[in-house]
Write an enzyme that holds these catalytic residues in place. Structure first.
Site, PDB file in Angstrom:
ATOM      1  N   ARG A  70       0.840  -1.197   0.000  1.00 30.66           N
ATOM      2  CA  ARG A  70       0.000   0.000   0.000  1.00 30.66           C
ATOM      3  C   ARG A  70       0.875   1.248   0.000  1.00 30.66           C
ATOM      4  NH1 ARG A  70      -1.865   0.687   4.326  1.00 30.66           N
ATOM      5  NH2 ARG A  70      -1.397  -1.253   5.368  1.00 30.66           N
ATOM      6  N   TYR A 213      -1.671  -3.391  -7.050  1.00 28.75           N
ATOM      7  CA  TYR A 213      -1.388  -4.233  -5.893  1.00 28.75           C
ATOM      8  C   TYR A 213      -2.398  -4.108  -4.763  1.00 28.75           C
ATOM      9  CZ  TYR A 213       1.369  -7.052  -2.768  1.00 28.75           C
ATOM     10  OH  TYR A 213       1.785  -8.072  -1.958  1.00 28.75           O
ATOM     11  N   LYS A 222      -9.736  -1.977   1.605  1.00 38.97           N
ATOM     12  CA  LYS A 222      -9.459  -0.842   2.500  1.00 38.97           C
ATOM     13  C   LYS A 222     -10.221   0.414   2.067  1.00 38.97           C
ATOM     14  CE  LYS A 222      -6.347  -3.517   4.339  1.00 38.97           C
ATOM     15  NZ  LYS A 222      -6.459  -4.158   5.635  1.00 38.97           N
ATOM     16  N   HIS A 242     -10.854  -2.365  11.290  1.00 34.38           N
ATOM     17  CA  HIS A 242      -9.761  -3.209  10.792  1.00 34.38           C
ATOM     18  C   HIS A 242      -9.568  -4.355  11.792  1.00 34.38           C
ATOM     19  CE1 HIS A 242      -5.314  -3.345   9.291  1.00 34.38           C
ATOM     20  NE2 HIS A 242      -6.080  -4.114   8.563  1.00 34.38           N
ATOM     21  N   SER A 264      -1.710  -3.963   9.950  1.00 31.36           N
ATOM     22  CA  SER A 264      -1.429  -4.901   8.858  1.00 31.36           C
ATOM     23  C   SER A 264      -0.172  -5.705   9.176  1.00 31.36           C
ATOM     24  CB  SER A 264      -1.194  -4.130   7.555  1.00 31.36           C
ATOM     25  OG  SER A 264      -2.340  -3.391   7.230  1.00 31.36           O
ATOM     26  N   CYS A 266       0.419  -8.039  11.398  1.00 30.51           N
ATOM     27  CA  CYS A 266       0.732  -8.301  12.812  1.00 30.51           C
ATOM     28  C   CYS A 266       0.035  -9.556  13.308  1.00 30.51           C
ATOM     29  CB  CYS A 266       0.330  -7.114  13.679  1.00 30.51           C
ATOM     30  SG  CYS A 266       1.401  -5.690  13.477  1.00 30.51           S
ATOM     31  N   ASP A 289      -9.777  -9.663   8.554  1.00 32.30           N
ATOM     32  CA  ASP A 289      -9.226  -8.320   8.318  1.00 32.30           C
ATOM     33  C   ASP A 289     -10.185  -7.175   8.628  1.00 32.30           C
ATOM     34  OD1 ASP A 289      -6.978  -6.768   7.443  1.00 32.30           O
ATOM     35  OD2 ASP A 289      -8.031  -6.341   5.575  1.00 32.30           O
ATOM     36  N   ARG A 381       1.839 -12.210  -0.791  1.00 33.91           N
ATOM     37  CA  ARG A 381       0.481 -12.501  -0.290  1.00 33.91           C
ATOM     38  C   ARG A 381      -0.136 -13.702  -0.985  1.00 33.91           C
ATOM     39  NH1 ARG A 381      -1.894  -8.725   3.636  1.00 33.91           N
ATOM     40  NH2 ARG A 381      -0.288  -7.157   3.893  1.00 33.91           N
TER      41      ARG A 381
HETATM   42  O1  SAT Z   1      -2.793  -4.398   0.742  1.00 31.44           O
HETATM   43  S1  SAT Z   1      -3.817  -4.495   1.801  1.00 31.44           S
HETATM   44  O2  SAT Z   1      -4.175  -3.165   2.265  1.00 31.44           O
HETATM   45  O3  SAT Z   1      -5.019  -5.129   1.306  1.00 31.44           O
HETATM   46  C1  SAT Z   1      -3.228  -5.437   3.071  1.00 31.44           C
HETATM   47  C2  SAT Z   1      -2.936  -4.709   4.300  1.00 31.44           C
HETATM   48  O4  SAT Z   1      -2.092  -3.813   4.309  1.00 31.44           O
HETATM   49  O5  SAT Z   1      -3.555  -5.011   5.333  1.00 31.44           O
HETATM   50 MN    MN Z   2      -5.489  -5.324   6.883  1.00 31.45          MN
END
Ligand code: SAT
Ligand code: MN
Length: 603
Positions: A70, A213, A222, A242, A264, A266, A289, A381
């Site tokens: 991100r 991405y 998000k 979140h 994110s 963790c 998530d 991922r």
């Molecule tokens: O790339 S994402 O935002 O979907 C994953 C994350 O950072 O939690």
């Molecule tokens: Mn996340």
């Protein structure tokens, strides 16, 4: 506040006039569409088909090395007033941003296909469901949306019957031709150096340019479920969070529902698929998530997972750390930026103790154990449908959602924060959420390891002023009976000793913390008061069968008053950054903490 929208068809026409694609495809989320698009992307080498025996119907994508996470500094909340975006968000005046984006999107899809993806966050027809339409020029995004959301033409029917929807526009920003029709050449992973991930919270619109991405491009995640979702929640009286969501069944057979917010990368996915090491406990996954939480008629908070899949971090995921995730991704999975084995399967650091003798790394280069770069990108991922999770709750997508019993807040903290501590009440819980800090991970661009405040794990995801968001949390609690509210806890699996070693084994052993949380809910254990909240008395923890170094437990719960005073001082500065938008209840919580630390804050 939301505006009456033009029809989806008119919007698509308008966007096609601007972006000038070669053709337009309306997507339906079908198996046939999956097959067609995966074949297309295998043919153009965007996807590598994995070994069909080892990993059926699964694919590997390698992104451009600059498009791997991100982009928080390119993410904007374009509210009418800057103060409504608040100090933690990037803001641009909406008209100015619209003009800039129009210029960026003008001709951006030349030579490409414009895909129209109608999707639902939450079960179609559910009270809490919200609809969106993503326009994208990336077939890779369409395939990921298939796994992460509910892509279905039924959404278009709902919209034609009057349901509101979020227009979500995405382009990788890499046209195949310029305005004069001159070919620009095709990149292996089309993207643009100049990236924009833009939310207009008042008109509920998303515009994303330049990245293919994850959260930059899968706009249901998000952008819609958190940034636009939080603004919707503020206006409509609910919470977009979140948070992972699990059902825990005790040895007595009683069911509890827990939501947990962690930044994110963790360990949300690991906790969502917890494999308890203590006997008799059962965990079922509902989400890993995002949770949408709303008060119900009985005055309880209920939650749904608006998503339909996992976009999980690969490195560190292995049979020892998360066997359920390993089973989940056995087939029908898209991998991004992991390494490729010589027999056409995937590998990443932590999948097995030892790396294979030869791999092709995420950059497409030869790799062997001992190399000084990792084989898989640290933010590589897997994308997979939640239905494949062997421990998914059978009613995970029930329209009613689940009643919440506990909320956990956590982060990565090498020092200071104990394994678990309970908030005294809702306002104290909001204070815990507001003051989370965590060491930066690879999920966003930036320096990994630096400590940053990440209130409610929502720092990059809150669609309005974070101070107002805390007030919204306080208001939600104040509107419900205190006894009906979930109990709030702070947890930290990542505390280290002076030698830099983790004090707690984590993963399945975290069930011991959940066990204490639930016994607190039942009033079976009393805990012990401390300046920062209620800690377990050490004999209240179920430690049967756990091997833990002598003294480690004491260290895990040690409250260092001087460090906490320093932390309180930093919180003071942090709150000051929100000016008059910091709720007075948060200032009171800070004063209370300082008093409990035996420190006169005035002197
Ligand atoms: O790339 S994402 O935002 O979907 C994953 C994350 O950072 O939690
Ligand atoms: Mn996340």
């Amino acid at each position: 506040m939301s505006q009456a929208r033009i029809s989806p068809a008119s919007w698509v026409t308008e966007i096609a006039e601007l972006t000038k694609p070669e053709n337009i495809v309306w997507c339906d989320g079908s198996q046939e569409e999956w097959t067609r698009l995966t074949e297309l992307l295998v043919a153009d080498k965007t996807l590598i088909r994995l070994n069909a025996v080892a990993r059926p119907n699964s694919f590997l994508a390698r992104t451009h090395p600059s498009d791997v996470a991100r982009v928080e500094d390119r993410t904007f909340i374009c509210s009418e007033q800057e103060i409504d975006a608040g100090p933690t968000n990037n803001w641009r005046q909406p008209a100015e941003m619209r003009a800039l984006l129009h210029a960026k999107f003008d001709g951006a899809m030349r030579g490409r296909t414009l895909y129209v993806v109608p999707f639902s966050m939450g079960p179609v027809g559910a009270r809490q469901a919200r609809y969106g339409i993503e326009i994208t020029d990336s077939a890779f995004v369409v395939l990921n949306m298939h796994l992460m959301t509910r892509v279905t033409p039924t959404v278009l029917e709902k919209i034609s019957e009057g349901a509101d929807w979020v227009p979500a526009l995405h382009s990788v920003g890499a046209p195949r031709f310029d305005a004069a029709g001159v070919a620009l050449g095709e990149q292996a992973w089309p993207c643009n150096e100049d990236k924009y991930v833009v939310q207009f919270p008042e008109s509920r619109e998303i515009w994303s340019f330049g990245s293919g991405y994850g959260g930059n491009a899968l706009l249901g995640k998000k952008c819609m479920s958190l940034r636009i979702g939080s603004a919707l929640g503020r206006d409509e009286g609910w919470l977009a969070e979140h948070m992972l969501l699990v059902r825990v069944t005790s040895p007595m057979g009683k069911k509890y529902h827990i939501a947990a917010a962690f930044p994110s990368a963790c360990g949300k996915t690991n906790l969502a698929m917890l494999n308890p090491t203590i006997p008799g406990w059962k965990v079922e996954t509902i989400g890993d998530d995002i949770a949408w939480i709303a008060p119900d008629e009985a005055g309880r908070l209920r939650a749904i997972n608006p998503e339909a899949g996992f976009f999980g971090v690969a490195p560190g995921t292995g049979m020892k750390t998360n066997p359920i995730a390993i089973q989940t991704i056995a087939a029908n999975t898209i991998f991004t930026n992991v390494a490729l084995t010589d027999d056409g399967d995937v590998w990443w650091e932590g999948l097995t103790d030892e790396a294979p003798e030869h791999l092709t790394d995420w950059l497409g280069q030869d790799w062997a154990p001992g190399a000084d770069t990792p084989a898989a990108h640290p933010n590589s991922r897997f994308t997979v449908s939640i239905d494949q999770c062997p421990i998914v709750a059978s009613d995970w997508d029930s329209s009613d959602g689940v009643e919440l019993d506990a909320i956990l807040f956590g982060g990565r903290r090498a020092t200071n924060v104990p394994l678990v501590v309970e908030a005294r009440d809702w306002a104290h819980g909001v204070f815990m959420g507001a003051t989370i800090s965590s060491e930066q991970t690879a999920a966003a661009e930036g320096v990994v390891g630096t400590l940053r405040r990440d209130p409610f794990a929502m720092l990059p995801f809150c669609g309005y002023n974070m101070g107002d968001y805390w007030q919204h949390w306080l208001n939600i609690g104040a509107g419900l009976e205190a006894t009906k509210l979930p109990k709030v806890f702070q947890v930290n699996w990542f505390r280290k000793n002076a030698a830099g070693k983790f004090l707690w084994p984590g993963f399945g052993e975290n069930s011991r913390v959940i066990d204490w949380v639930i016994r607190r809910i039942e009033g079976e254990v009393a805990g012990v008061d401390s300046p920062i909240g209620l800690l377990p008395q050490l004999d209240e923890l179920n430690l049967d069968g756990l091997e833990i170094a002598a003294g480690a437990l004491e260290e895990l719960f040690h409250i260092d008053v001087n460090s906490w005073r320093a932390e309180a001082r930093l919180t003071e500065d942090f709150f000051a950054g929100f000016g008059s938008h910091t709720p007075s209840a948060m200032d009171e919580q800070l004063r209370e903490l300082e008093r409990r630390l035996g420190w006169d804050p005035i002197s």
